[in-house]
Design a protein around this motif. Structure first.
Motif, mmCIF file in Angstrom:
data_model
loop_
_atom_site.group_PDB
_atom_site.id
_atom_site.type_symbol
_atom_site.label_atom_id
_atom_site.label_comp_id
_atom_site.label_asym_id
_atom_site.label_seq_id
_atom_site.Cartn_x
_atom_site.Cartn_y
_atom_site.Cartn_z
ATOM 1 N N ALA A 45 90.471 -3.808 63.938
ATOM 2 C CA ALA A 45 90.363 -3.607 65.377
ATOM 3 C C ALA A 45 91.584 -4.153 66.122
ATOM 4 N N THR A 46 91.980 -3.454 67.170
ATOM 5 C CA THR A 46 93.074 -3.953 68.007
ATOM 6 C C THR A 46 92.521 -5.036 68.932
ATOM 7 N N PRO A 47 93.394 -5.929 69.395
ATOM 8 C CA PRO A 47 92.919 -6.999 70.291
ATOM 9 C C PRO A 47 92.252 -6.432 71.544
ATOM 10 N N GLU A 48 92.723 -5.261 72.015
ATOM 11 C CA GLU A 48 92.155 -4.705 73.248
ATOM 12 C C GLU A 48 90.696 -4.284 73.023
ATOM 13 N N THR A 49 90.467 -3.484 71.966
ATOM 14 C CA THR A 49 89.087 -3.038 71.725
ATOM 15 C C THR A 49 88.190 -4.242 71.471
ATOM 16 N N LEU A 50 88.742 -5.244 70.769
ATOM 17 C CA LEU A 50 87.948 -6.437 70.468
ATOM 18 C C LEU A 50 87.510 -7.131 71.754
ATOM 19 N N SER A 51 88.464 -7.351 72.659
ATOM 20 C CA SER A 51 88.091 -8.075 73.874
ATOM 21 C C SER A 51 87.192 -7.215 74.753
ATOM 22 N N ALA A 52 87.368 -5.895 74.690
ATOM 23 C CA ALA A 52 86.484 -5.013 75.461
ATOM 24 C C ALA A 52 85.045 -5.149 74.960
ATOM 25 N N LEU A 53 84.889 -5.140 73.632
ATOM 26 C CA LEU A 53 83.538 -5.242 73.071
ATOM 27 C C LEU A 53 82.938 -6.618 73.337
ATOM 28 N N GLN A 54 83.799 -7.648 73.234
ATOM 29 C CA GLN A 54 83.310 -9.008 73.525
ATOM 30 C C GLN A 54 82.762 -9.073 74.940
ATOM 31 N N GLU A 55 83.522 -8.455 75.868
ATOM 32 C CA GLU A 55 83.091 -8.430 77.257
ATOM 33 C C GLU A 55 81.773 -7.665 77.384
#
Lengths: 337, 272
Positions: A45-55
């Motif tokens: 996973a890219t950091p962007e998708t990861l932080s989006a999902l975390q959010e």
């Protein structure tokens, strides 16, 4: 009316316990090492998708908000998504629950049919050979790993002499009875489907006895010690003195008071049997909650594990509530408390 | 007291079993006939014989030697779990019983919550959350075991709380913590200690169960539950692989139970 008040009080007492259970399961869920979002997305996973999902999953919110969301979800029947079955956990629980309930009830019936008579025999022949044998068996039952007994049953009754089937709930190729309760024996009876009923019972025998082995020893020992206490009491001595025959004193006077305390232990026995289902179901590939939980563990499917944990805890509490209520009706002394 | 223990045959059996288990654990490398983890494919699935007392498994490991070494693992798990949960449970129980009031209420409600899960279920979910390993199984079992000691100690504290010797220390102005640790706990700990000796067996049983479902010891560890789990794949070909580790668990749990029961009878004669 007293009974209603008693039940109402017990129901009110349940609330803090259920609240506590939810906090405990929430805390456990939050101790999973690693990030659940990362677990879902995998290492690529890219950091962007990861932080989006975390959010999206609310992982950045403060804990009390996360707990609030978690509880709101539970009240709407949302226990999360099982990563192993790809279905909502609540759906899976509904699907697997009847199998576990059927097996556990079957085991409890066996437990009572064997445990109570053995306890009575043991107490009435205290220190005689029958008592010694029963006590050794009860002790073995308590000390024995049930899953091991299950393996021995498989070795002998299934692999060696082929007397009973060794896995599943029905013969292969047989389709389940029409869904009424989800318990195959009950549904087959209700629809008059004899071949399925027979097959379902045959499939229950080995896992049922295995699961009962966990609780038979416990109930036997409890019945014995409770009967012994009653047999040593003054009113029994009076009954003897009045010339009552051994059997009449035992069955007419001692039995009722001796067996009653065992009822209070049934709730705990039920809990033990439910806990044991985790192990027994995986020995016999019994498609219930236990096997579901064990599969979930192996696939690191955490929402599923927590769903099973919570459902079993709630069931355990409900069964205890029912038993306490029953006991209230059976034991007249409680009504005057 | 010693005479009472030795006069009960079942307690003696328990004592002897426990001694044998302790000796086996202590001298495991001397007793084992083979390396417990070394595979030997040429020797796989051998039935019990003079060379391999309990036969060999699917990669040719000697099951007798594995069981002997497994004694160490199981005993260690049992001891550590009890050593963690016993002091925690004891102190909390003593505080609850001695101080009473709201503190008591809070502590007992928390134990109620833990005890509202059927034993192994809570341990399973904690161990699953922490990840499969022996250490995590130990933590999970310790986390589920302490409330039992809390309950037992609390009730024995309640029964001695108002006795004269405690009143006396209070009257002498000893500080409450001193009374708690010097007077209350030492005088109310006996029943819980007996429970702990019984529990050693049950902890070993639970740990084996958790290993059986893949949460505890991982292969090639010679842990008994893990060995049984493994034996399922060769059930058709090797009855011995499924039989002997279970007997080891049964005897161990039985030994601790008999000993614990015996001690219980000695201290509480009206139980019989």
């Amino acid at each position: 009316m007293d009974a209603l008040r008693f039940i109402a009080r017990r129901l009110v007492l349940m609330i803090p316990i259920l609240f506590g259970i939810s906090i405990l399961t929430f805390v456990i869920s939050n101790t999973i090492p690693g990030d659940p979002a990362r677990l879902i997305l995998g290492p690529k996973a890219t950091p962007e998708t990861l932080s989006a999902l975390q959010e999206e999953m609310g992982l950045n919110d403060p804990l009390y908000i996360q707990y609030g969301n978690y509880m709101a979800g539970i009240f709407q029947g949302d226990l999360g998504q099982s990563t192993y079955s790809q279905r909502p956990v609540s759906e899976d629980l509904v699907r697997y629950f009847p199998a576990t309930f059927e097996l556990t009830m079957f085991a409890m019936v066996i437990t009572l049919l064997i445990g109570i008579p053995f306890g009575i025999i043991s107490a009435s022949r205290k220190d005689k050979i029958a008592d010694q044998i029963t006590r050794v068996f009860a002790l073995m039952g308590v000390a024995m790993p049930a899953f091991w007994l299950g393996l021995l049953f498989l070795l002998f009754f299934y692999l060696k002499i082929g007397m009973f089937p060794g896995s599943g709930r029905l013969d292969t190729g047989m389709s389940p009875p029409e869904y009424i309760t989800g318990m195959y024996t009950v549904d087959a009876l209700l629809t008059g489907n004899w071949p399925v009923f027979r097959s379902a019972v045959m499939h229950l025998v080995l896992p049922g006895i295995t699961q009962a082995a966990i609780t038979i020893g416990m109930i036997t020992r409890m019945t014995r010690s409770s009967m012994l206490e009653v047999l040593g009491s003054d009113y029994i001595r009076t009954a003897h003195a009045k010339g009552g025959s051994e059997n009449r004193v035992l069955y007419g006077h001692a039995l009722r008071n001796g067996v009653m305390p065992v009822i209070t232990l049934l709730g705990m026995a039920f809990g033990h049997a439910l806990g044991g289902s985790i192990l027994v179901e995986s020995v016999f590939s019994w498609p219930g909650l236990g096997r579901y939980a064990v599969n979930a563990i192996n696939y690191l499917d955490f929402p599923a594990v927590m769903g099973v944990t919570m459902l079993i805890a709630v069931m355990f509490i409900l069964v205890n509530l029912i038993i306490d209520t029953l006991y209230f009706f059976i034991d007249p002394r409680l009504k005057h408390d | 007291m010693i005479r009472k223990v030795t006069s009960s045959p079942l307690t003696m059996v328990g004592l002897i079993i426990v001694l044998i288990i302790l000796l086996t654990a202590a001298f495991a490398p001397l007793i084992a006939t083979h390396d417990p983890t070394e595979p030997n494919i040429l020797n796989k699935l051998q039935p019990p014989s003079a060379e391999h007392y309990f036969g060999t498994d699917e990669v040719g490991r000697d099951i007798f030697s594995r069981i002997v070494h497994g004694t160490r693992i199981s005993l260690r798990i049992g001891l550590i779990v009890v050593l963690i949960s016993f002091p925690i449970g004891t102190v909390l129980g003593a505080i609850a019983g001695y101080i009473g009031g709201r503190v008591d209420q809070t502590i007992m409600r928390i134990t109620d919550i833990f005890l509202s899960f059927p034993g192994i279920i809570l341990a399973m979910s904690i161990a699953a959350a922490l990840g499969p390993s022996i250490e995590n199984v130990v933590l999970a079992l310790a986390a589920t075991w302490w409330p039992w000691y809390t309950r037992i100690v609390r009730s024995s504290v309640l029964s001695i709380k108002n006795s004269e010797f405690i009143e006396a220390s209070r009257a002498l102005g000893a500080n409450p913590f001193r009374i708690l640790f010097k007077e209350v706990i030492p005088n109310s700990i006996a029943p819980a200690t007996i429970q702990a000796s019984l529990d050693l067996g049950f902890v070993i049983l639970s740990a084996a169960g958790l290993s059986f479902i893949g949460l505890g010891a991982q292969p090639p560890s010679p842990e008994w539950g893990a060995m049984l789990s493994n034996s399922r794949e060769i059930l058709r070909d090797a009855w011995w692989a499924a039989t002997f580790p279970g007997i080891a668990i049964l005897i161990t749990v039985l030994g601790f139970n008999l000993l614990g029961d015996g001690l219980n009878d000695v201290l509480d004669p009206k139980q019989r």
